[in-house]
Enzyme design. Structure first.
Site, mmCIF file in Angstrom:
data_model
loop_
_atom_site.group_PDB
_atom_site.id
_atom_site.type_symbol
_atom_site.label_atom_id
_atom_site.label_comp_id
_atom_site.label_asym_id
_atom_site.label_seq_id
_atom_site.Cartn_x
_atom_site.Cartn_y
_atom_site.Cartn_z
ATOM 1 N N ASP A 1 -6.348 2.184 -8.750
ATOM 2 C CA ASP A 1 -6.442 2.986 -7.538
ATOM 3 C C ASP A 1 -5.024 3.276 -7.069
ATOM 4 O O ASP A 1 -4.353 2.412 -6.519
ATOM 5 C CB ASP A 1 -7.223 2.223 -6.455
ATOM 6 C CG ASP A 1 -7.319 3.023 -5.155
ATOM 7 O OD1 ASP A 1 -6.628 4.064 -5.026
ATOM 8 O OD2 ASP A 1 -8.069 2.600 -4.256
ATOM 9 N N HIS B 1 -4.713 -1.451 10.879
ATOM 10 C CA HIS B 1 -5.663 -0.345 10.663
ATOM 11 C C HIS B 1 -7.122 -0.778 10.771
ATOM 12 O O HIS B 1 -8.022 0.060 10.801
ATOM 13 C CB HIS B 1 -5.446 0.279 9.284
ATOM 14 C CG HIS B 1 -4.092 0.878 9.104
ATOM 15 N ND1 HIS B 1 -3.607 1.866 9.928
ATOM 16 C CD2 HIS B 1 -3.097 0.621 8.214
ATOM 17 C CE1 HIS B 1 -2.377 2.198 9.552
ATOM 18 N NE2 HIS B 1 -2.045 1.450 8.515
ATOM 19 N N ASP C 1 7.517 -0.577 6.259
ATOM 20 C CA ASP C 1 7.441 0.697 5.545
ATOM 21 C C ASP C 1 8.148 1.794 6.336
ATOM 22 O O ASP C 1 8.295 2.919 5.876
ATOM 23 C CB ASP C 1 5.977 1.078 5.244
ATOM 24 C CG ASP C 1 5.034 0.774 6.393
ATOM 25 O OD1 ASP C 1 5.511 0.598 7.532
ATOM 26 O OD2 ASP C 1 3.807 0.727 6.154
ATOM 27 N N TYR D 1 6.529 -1.597 1.455
ATOM 28 C CA TYR D 1 6.118 -1.512 0.043
ATOM 29 C C TYR D 1 7.275 -1.345 -0.930
ATOM 30 O O TYR D 1 7.066 -1.366 -2.140
ATOM 31 C CB TYR D 1 5.078 -0.393 -0.111
ATOM 32 C CG TYR D 1 3.962 -0.608 0.883
ATOM 33 C CD1 TYR D 1 3.034 -1.633 0.697
ATOM 34 C CD2 TYR D 1 3.893 0.121 2.074
ATOM 35 C CE1 TYR D 1 2.050 -1.888 1.636
ATOM 36 C CE2 TYR D 1 2.911 -0.131 3.020
ATOM 37 C CZ TYR D 1 1.996 -1.140 2.802
ATOM 38 O OH TYR D 1 1.046 -1.406 3.741
HETATM 39 N N1 Q9C Z 1 0.153 8.344 0.956
HETATM 40 C C1 Q9C Z 1 -0.222 -0.505 6.039
HETATM 41 O O1 Q9C Z 1 0.936 -0.166 5.950
HETATM 42 N N2 Q9C Z 1 -2.595 5.089 2.073
HETATM 43 N N3 Q9C Z 1 -1.215 0.224 5.543
HETATM 44 C C2 Q9C Z 1 -1.991 6.243 2.585
HETATM 45 C C3 Q9C Z 1 -0.899 8.334 1.903
HETATM 46 C C4 Q9C Z 1 -2.874 4.020 2.981
HETATM 47 C C5 Q9C Z 1 -0.917 1.469 4.909
HETATM 48 C C6 Q9C Z 1 -1.958 7.313 1.550
HETATM 49 C C7 Q9C Z 1 -1.692 3.315 3.526
HETATM 50 C C8 Q9C Z 1 -2.098 2.090 4.297
HETATM 51 C C9 Q9C Z 1 -0.568 -1.795 6.668
HETATM 52 ZN ZN ZN Z 2 2.197 0.822 7.225
#
Ligand code: Q9C
Ligand code: ZN
Length: 670
Positions: A22, A137, A267, A307
């Site tokens: 994924d 989230h 991030d 990340y």
């Molecule tokens: N590129 C947190 O940082 N995907 N969650 C987004 C767009 C989900 C991030 C796709 C990103 C979740 C805790």
């Molecule tokens: Zn985030």
């Protein structure tokens, strides 16, 4: 006095991962925790923290923010087959399940609650929880964005219930909008939620209309949800600091939280594949530092996103090192925010002007919220971007002695310094005892020589900061500024509280910048290096003073980037400032010049101000100002006049975009 920094971590939270292909979820890896923790150990930071064990959150804890149905559903996941897990996962967005994720999610909540317990019971002053899965989230009945349970939402409700905390500030510096936090608290005036987030006019995930600046909260919670959407990528340190100076901090001081929870996602740092921003890891030292004087220092940082493993680990270290009290790195290159950032700042200030006294004077023009996109921006966004590169933050030198003082003889102080008579209050005595004995020139005249010795020790980093009681502050200031410049310090910031002309030559070589806060009109030199602010002596001075500090002193100070801060409290300075305000100013300014601050106080300043200064320089608790009320329009006008005069030189002073017809260009009607 609460001291120490807690670190909550358990390797168990690395024991789940994505089990299928994924592309959206593949960045959320166990190494996020292992590299962060390893970096803390390698830099000797983990060893300096108080380790706290995690615990499993109970059903009762989780049900503070989630529905029973959802909890029961998540409870089934450890027993599902791979195929069943994939199916279960599909009912939610951008998240994955694993047989061990329920266990880890309980530990992530439990780790956060352990941290809150230890801060609220004063076993430590502050702390950080390195957790997976993240939380912001996650919603009442929904997993989302790598989040299973909302760690910070549960911690907020838990602190209110268990520790009787009235007002909680949540600072969500993750680059995604924590919609789960917003939905949980949008009707609740006891929780102030601030989030900045990559938005790009709703084209960035989670693509919600609810994330825009005009979503300010609902019903009784109106005004307590502060969204700052970034409509472009590439936001940098100036953009982030502007957001703090001109949006978050004014509201936070007015709100007066009893606890600060940081949804600490990294991030938002450079190199992150999700955020695409350009703020460097050292900016988190400053963001953290700027929050630490709130809520008596009760700050809990809980990991959310992040990340890029390199950027993440460096940013975590910067945050923890600041919580531990080490001096922040010098903030260089802060020329000011970009136009897009300023548009966002301007919009959120305007959207909140009816709720917060600190924004009342902003022009009420509401730029239309929305999704409308200009074509040009769309094209720009698609442009190829360069691979981000940045330097690892250098080690942060920490002088062996934190605070040294030059104290003269005289009726009050010398005995106290010798510590035998106990004529000082216990606080002051204790504070003085922690200082460098070499810096305590007991029973001697406070000759300038002693002050100069102290300057040398600060400049050569033998001592981090200091204070001197002098017979005449203006003349001492005059001598010390010359001495500091001669010692090779590149730039000196003089913050002078008091009346009269400051006897310092302000030349345009830019080596000295004078910020004067007084109560009477002073002669206004038309210099970009002389910033006079005259505040009336009114009952509302507390609001006006902190307003001036946030909107003027800090932006100019951060732009100037001094090598040393001279803080002078002249005769009559006490008329402008109460002891709590002085302590706040002293604490905030230590974010500059690697904490190299020299405070000069008039000999006959009271013991209270001396104690407060020593305590602040030593990194003691900063007393809160209490919830702030209305601002005097005349005092706001004074600050605005200086802000407008100087914003072309000091870009961090700006609060509005150039292209707009709003507050950046004309004087607001008051
Ligand atoms: N590129 C947190 O940082 N995907 N969650 C987004 C767009 C989900 C991030 C796709 C990103 C979740 C805790
Ligand atoms: Zn985030």
């Amino acid at each position: 006095m609460a001291s120490g920094t807690a670190l909550v971590y358990d390797e168990e939270m690395t024991r789940y991962k994505l089990l299928w292909v994924d592309p959206t979820c593949k960045i959320e890896v166990p190494e996020r925790l292992t590299v962060s923790y390893a970096a803390l150990q390698q830099h000797g930071l983990a060893q300096r923290c108080v380790p706290l064990p995690v615990r499993e959150a109970t059903d009762q804890d989780i049900l503070l923010a989630h529905s029973e149905e959802y909890l029961e559903a998540v409870k089934t996941t450890p027993h599902l087959s791979l195929e069943e897990l994939m199916t279960f996962t599909q009912q939610y967005g951008d998240v994955y399940f694993h047989p061990n994720i329920y266990h880890c999610a309980k530990l992530a909540v439990g780790a956060t609650l352990q941290l809150v317990d230890s801060v609220m019971t004063a076993q430590v002053r502050n702390g950080v929880a390195l957790v997976r899965p993240p939380g912001h989230h996650s919603q009442r009945s929904e997993a989302n964005g790598f989040c299973i349970f909302n760690n910070v939402a549960i911690a907020t409700l838990y602190a209110q219930k268990r520790h009787n905390v009235k007002r909680v500030l949540i600072v969500d510096w993750d680059i995604h909008h924590g919609q789960g936090l917003q939905y949980c608290f949008e009707e609740d005036p006891s929780v102030l939620y601030f989030s900045w987030h990559r938005y790009q006019h709703q084209r960035f995930w989670p693509n919600l209309r609810d994330s825009d600046f005009d979503c300010v909260g609902k019903a009784r919670g109106a005004g307590f949800n502060v969204n700052l959407p970034w409509n472009k990528v590439g936001m940098d340190n100036s953009d982030y600091l502007s957001a703090f100076f001109h949006v978050l901090l004014p509201v936070a001081y007015e709100f007066c939280p009893e606890l600060v929870l940081v949804s600490a996602g990294f991030d938002s740092a450079i190199g992150d594949p999700e955020g695409h921003m350009r703020a460097t890891p050292d900016v988190f030292a400053h963001l953290t530092h700027l929050l630490m004087p709130l809520a008596g220092g009760k700050l809990c940082a809980i990991l959310e996103g992040g990340y890029n493993l390199t950027s993440l680990a460096q940013s975590v270290c910067q945050t923890v090192q600041t919580l531990l009290g080490d001096p922040a790195p010098r903030p260089g290159g802060l020329t000011g925010p970009c136009e897009s950032a300023l548009e966002s700042v301007q919009c959120v200030r305007a959207a909140h002007r009816q709720y917060w006294a600190c924004f009342k004077h902003t022009v009420g023009l509401i730029v239309e919220p929305s999704t409308k996109l200009c074509k040009q921006e769309e094209e720009e966004d698609q442009g190829a971007e360069e691979e981000a590169q940045w330097q690892e933050p250098p080690p942060r030198p920490n002088p062996p002695i934190r605070t040294a003082a030059v104290v003269p003889p005289g009726a009050r102080l010398p005995d106290s310094c010798s510590r035998e008579t106990g004529s000082l209050s216990q606080g002051a005595e204790e504070a003085l005892r922690n200082m460098d004995p070499a810096g305590l020139v007991e029973g001697l005249l406070p000759s300038l020589g002693n002050v100069f010795t102290l300057v040398d020790k600060i400049v050569t980093k033998k001592v981090r900061n200091g204070l001197a009681l002098v017979p005449d502050v203006p003349s001492a200031v005059s001598c010390v500024v010359q001495k500091v410049l001669a010692s090779g310090t590149d730039r000196v910031l003089l913050v002078f509280l008091g009346e009269g002309e400051v006897p310092v030559e302000v030349s345009d070589d830019g080596r000295v910048l004078v910020l004067q806060i007084c109560t009477r009109e002073v002669e206004k030199r038309k210099s970009q290096y002389h910033v006079p602010v005259c505040l009336e002596k009114t009952g509302r001075i507390a609001s006006a003073f902190i307003h001036a500090v946030l909107s003027l002193v800090l932006p100019v100070g951060y732009g100037f980037n001094p090598g040393l801060v001279l803080l002078a409290l002249g005769g009559g300075g006490g008329g402008v400032v109460g002891v709590e305000q002085w302590a706040q100013l002293t604490a905030l300014l230590q974010g500059l010049a690697q904490g190299q601050t020299l405070a000069l106080l008039q000999q006959e300043s009271g013991e209270e101000i001396l104690t407060a200064t020593v305590s602040s320089l030593l990194g003691g608790l900063t007393p809160s100002l209490g919830p702030l009320g209305a601002l005097d329009p005349l005092e706001v006008q004074e600050v605005e006049t200086q802000r407008h005069r100087l914003q072309d030189k000091w870009g961090l002073l700006r609060t509005a975009a150039r292209s707009s017809s709003a507050e950046g260009q004309r004087q607001p009607p008051i």
